[in-house]
Design a protein around this motif. Structure first.
Motif, PDB file in Angstrom:
ATOM      1  N   ARG A 243       0.829  -1.216   0.000  1.00  0.00           N
ATOM      2  CA  ARG A 243       0.000   0.000   0.000  1.00  0.00           C
ATOM      3  C   ARG A 243       0.858   1.259   0.000  1.00  0.00           C
ATOM      4  O   ARG A 243       0.596   2.213  -0.745  1.00  0.00           O
ATOM      5  CB  ARG A 243      -0.926  -0.014   1.217  1.00  0.00           C
ATOM      6  N   ARG A 244       1.903   1.270   0.825  1.00  0.00           N
ATOM      7  CA  ARG A 244       2.749   2.473   0.908  1.00  0.00           C
ATOM      8  C   ARG A 244       3.418   2.775  -0.420  1.00  0.00           C
ATOM      9  O   ARG A 244       3.466   3.927  -0.861  1.00  0.00           O
ATOM     10  CB  ARG A 244       3.807   2.271   1.999  1.00  0.00           C
ATOM     11  N   HIS A 245       3.930   1.751  -1.085  1.00  0.00           N
ATOM     12  CA  HIS A 245       4.634   1.993  -2.351  1.00  0.00           C
ATOM     13  C   HIS A 245       3.670   2.310  -3.486  1.00  0.00           C
ATOM     14  O   HIS A 245       4.017   3.067  -4.407  1.00  0.00           O
ATOM     15  CB  HIS A 245       5.527   0.795  -2.697  1.00  0.00           C
ATOM     16  N   ARG A 246       2.463   1.774  -3.435  1.00  0.00           N
ATOM     17  CA  ARG A 246       1.463   2.174  -4.425  1.00  0.00           C
ATOM     18  C   ARG A 246       1.084   3.646  -4.237  1.00  0.00           C
ATOM     19  O   ARG A 246       0.942   4.394  -5.218  1.00  0.00           O
ATOM     20  CB  ARG A 246       0.222   1.281  -4.284  1.00  0.00           C
ATOM     21  N   LEU A 247       0.925   4.062  -2.989  1.00  0.00           N
ATOM     22  CA  LEU A 247       0.585   5.460  -2.719  1.00  0.00           C
ATOM     23  C   LEU A 247       1.702   6.396  -3.169  1.00  0.00           C
ATOM     24  O   LEU A 247       1.438   7.484  -3.694  1.00  0.00           O
ATOM     25  CB  LEU A 247       0.303   5.648  -1.229  1.00  0.00           C
ATOM     26  N   GLU A 248       2.945   5.981  -2.953  1.00  0.00           N
ATOM     27  CA  GLU A 248       4.071   6.822  -3.390  1.00  0.00           C
ATOM     28  C   GLU A 248       4.060   7.007  -4.896  1.00  0.00           C
ATOM     29  O   GLU A 248       4.338   8.114  -5.401  1.00  0.00           O
ATOM     30  CB  GLU A 248       5.389   6.187  -2.939  1.00  0.00           C
ATOM     31  N   GLN A 249       3.747   5.958  -5.648  1.00  0.00           N
ATOM     32  CA  GLN A 249       3.680   6.074  -7.104  1.00  0.00           C
ATOM     33  C   GLN A 249       2.540   7.005  -7.515  1.00  0.00           C
ATOM     34  O   GLN A 249       2.701   7.842  -8.419  1.00  0.00           O
ATOM     35  CB  GLN A 249       3.487   4.688  -7.724  1.00  0.00           C
ATOM     36  N   CYS A 250       1.382   6.861  -6.869  1.00  0.00           N
ATOM     37  CA  CYS A 250       0.257   7.755  -7.168  1.00  0.00           C
ATOM     38  C   CYS A 250       0.598   9.192  -6.811  1.00  0.00           C
ATOM     39  O   CYS A 250       0.249  10.133  -7.554  1.00  0.00           O
ATOM     40  CB  CYS A 250      -0.983   7.307  -6.394  1.00  0.00           C
ATOM     41  N   HIS A 251       1.257   9.398  -5.694  1.00  0.00           N
ATOM     42  CA  HIS A 251       1.662  10.731  -5.241  1.00  0.00           C
ATOM     43  C   HIS A 251       2.522  11.414  -6.293  1.00  0.00           C
ATOM     44  O   HIS A 251       2.337  12.603  -6.602  1.00  0.00           O
ATOM     45  CB  HIS A 251       2.416  10.592  -3.917  1.00  0.00           C
ATOM     46  N   ARG A 252       3.459  10.660  -6.859  1.00  0.00           N
ATOM     47  CA  ARG A 252       4.346  11.234  -7.878  1.00  0.00           C
ATOM     48  C   ARG A 252       3.593  11.521  -9.175  1.00  0.00           C
ATOM     49  O   ARG A 252       3.792  12.549  -9.817  1.00  0.00           O
ATOM     50  CB  ARG A 252       5.527  10.294  -8.136  1.00  0.00           C
ATOM     51  N   ASP A 253       2.735  10.587  -9.586  1.00  0.00           N
ATOM     52  CA  ASP A 253       2.008  10.776 -10.852  1.00  0.00           C
ATOM     53  C   ASP A 253       1.047  11.953 -10.795  1.00  0.00           C
ATOM     54  O   ASP A 253       0.816  12.645 -11.800  1.00  0.00           O
ATOM     55  CB  ASP A 253       1.231   9.500 -11.211  1.00  0.00           C
ATOM     56  N   LEU A 254       0.450  12.194  -9.627  1.00  0.00           N
ATOM     57  CA  LEU A 254      -0.536  13.282  -9.505  1.00  0.00           C
ATOM     58  C   LEU A 254       0.098  14.661  -9.673  1.00  0.00           C
ATOM     59  O   LEU A 254      -0.577  15.625 -10.065  1.00  0.00           O
ATOM     60  CB  LEU A 254      -1.250  13.196  -8.153  1.00  0.00           C
ATOM     61  N   ILE A 255       1.377  14.804  -9.370  1.00  0.00           N
ATOM     62  CA  ILE A 255       2.025  16.117  -9.510  1.00  0.00           C
ATOM     63  C   ILE A 255       2.913  16.180 -10.749  1.00  0.00           C
ATOM     64  O   ILE A 255       3.604  17.177 -10.975  1.00  0.00           O
ATOM     65  CB  ILE A 255       2.867  16.450  -8.255  1.00  0.00           C
ATOM     66  N   ASP A 256       2.881  15.129 -11.570  1.00  0.00           N
ATOM     67  CA  ASP A 256       3.669  15.099 -12.799  1.00  0.00           C
ATOM     68  C   ASP A 256       2.949  15.928 -13.865  1.00  0.00           C
ATOM     69  O   ASP A 256       1.807  15.617 -14.235  1.00  0.00           O
ATOM     70  CB  ASP A 256       3.829  13.655 -13.272  1.00  0.00           C
ATOM     71  N   PRO A 257       3.568  17.003 -14.375  1.00  0.00           N
ATOM     72  CA  PRO A 257       2.899  17.847 -15.387  1.00  0.00           C
ATOM     73  C   PRO A 257       2.476  17.063 -16.625  1.00  0.00           C
ATOM     74  O   PRO A 257       1.490  17.421 -17.270  1.00  0.00           O
ATOM     75  CB  PRO A 257       3.976  18.885 -15.732  1.00  0.00           C
ATOM     76  N   ARG A 258       3.209  16.014 -16.949  1.00  0.00           N
ATOM     77  CA  ARG A 258       2.867  15.236 -18.136  1.00  0.00           C
ATOM     78  C   ARG A 258       1.563  14.464 -17.964  1.00  0.00           C
ATOM     79  O   ARG A 258       0.974  14.020 -18.943  1.00  0.00           O
ATOM     80  CB  ARG A 258       3.998  14.256 -18.467  1.00  0.00           C
TER      81      ARG A 258
END
Length: 302
Positions: A243-258
């Protein structure tokens, strides 16, 4: 007949004058199944027979008709219905089957090349002539599948043989690996290596919604109980780590301008969160804000 289909052994019986036996053999490419029925008898594999012919196989005996006694590698065991036991063709053994109802006897044999089992020679030898569970877990799946296959082979196509054999091989490998894990706890170095391999596997499959402890354990031929112990020793749980590593990936994707135009639920699904509402609650619990608030704050900062 048994020498051709299984192993060369020396067979003797008190019923030699009226000996009547039958066998069914099923070739599944990597696995051979044989069902044998005969009067009470004794079967011995000697060093001389091993030198003459050794296919280097592992034999799993199950579902005996009667009581089967086996001796190998200095170990003795009595095999009863619904129990399993493994034998090594490269070591001498002595077995006898006595009918429990005064009439016929027999046994079902699953035979596979030892080289195809994902266990070291010393580990595999440790599992020979040990009681293996046939009524629970992977052992139950294995015995049920063998029974279903033998009950009606007409339901399968010829092309199914190698595939069915591959499944049986995986189940046998998992059964032996699970039992070895429970009998011989791994040393610190081995546990660290297994833990690193399990974490790498999780990273590679974070986006798989079906990722589970069972899937991870099966990929590494260990029991789920052993896998849980590996993570518990580090103060973590498998579910929490995923769960923690899935959330970290989502966290990064949500602020990715692309990815600013990509819907939040699509990003969540990409990393294994198939329920948007559950994802939103989990994200808020971890970061103190909703996924949309996190994205909005990042865009405003830019």
């Amino acid at each position: 007949m048994t020498a051709r289909s299984l192993l060369p052994t020396a067979i003797s019986s008190d019923h030699a004058d009226d000996f009547h036996a039958e066998t069914r053999a099923l070739d599944l490419d990597v696995v051979q199944m044989s069902v044998l029925r005969f009067p009470p008898m004794r079967s011995r594999r000697t060093q001389e027979l091993i030198r003459r012919s050794d296919p280097e196989t592992c034999q799993l005996a199950l579902n005996p008709c009667g009581i089967m006694g086996i001796s190998q590698l200095g170990r003795d065991m009595i095999l009863r219905p619904s129990e399993l036991i493994a034998l090594d063709s490269s070591h001498a053994f002595d077995s006898h089957i006595a009918a429990d109802n005064g009439t016929g006897a027999g046994v079902t044999i699953l035979q596979v090349p030892r080289a195809l089992l994902p266990l070291a020679e010393t580990d595999l030898r440790e599992m020979m002539v040990r009681p293996l569970p046939g009524r629970s877990g992977v052992g139950m799946l294995l015995t049920q599948m063998i029974g279903r296959v033998l009950a009606d082979t007409s339901q399968f196509r010829s092309a199914d043989g190698p595939r069915v054999g591959a499944v049986l091989l995986e189940l046998l490998s998992a059964l032996l690996a699970n039992e070895l894990d429970d009998r011989q706890p791994a040393g610190p170095a081995h546990r660290l290596t297994l833990l690193s391999q399990a974490k790498a596997f999780i990273h590679q499959h974070l986006g798989d919604a079906d990722l589970s402890p069972g899937m991870i354990a099966a990929a590494h031929h260990i029991s789920t109980r052993h896998l849980h112990r590996l993570f518990n020793d580090t103060g973590a749980t498998i579910a929490g780590w995923i769960r923690r590593h899935r959330l970290e990936q989502c966290h990064r994707d949500l602020i990715d301008p692309r990815r600013r135009t990509r819907p939040i639920h699509v990003i969540a699904a990409r990393w294994g969160f198939t329920n948007p509402a559950h994802f939103s609650r989990t994200f808020r619990a971890a970061y103190g804000m909703s996924p949309s608030e996190h994205r909005h704050n990042a865009q405003r900062s830019r």
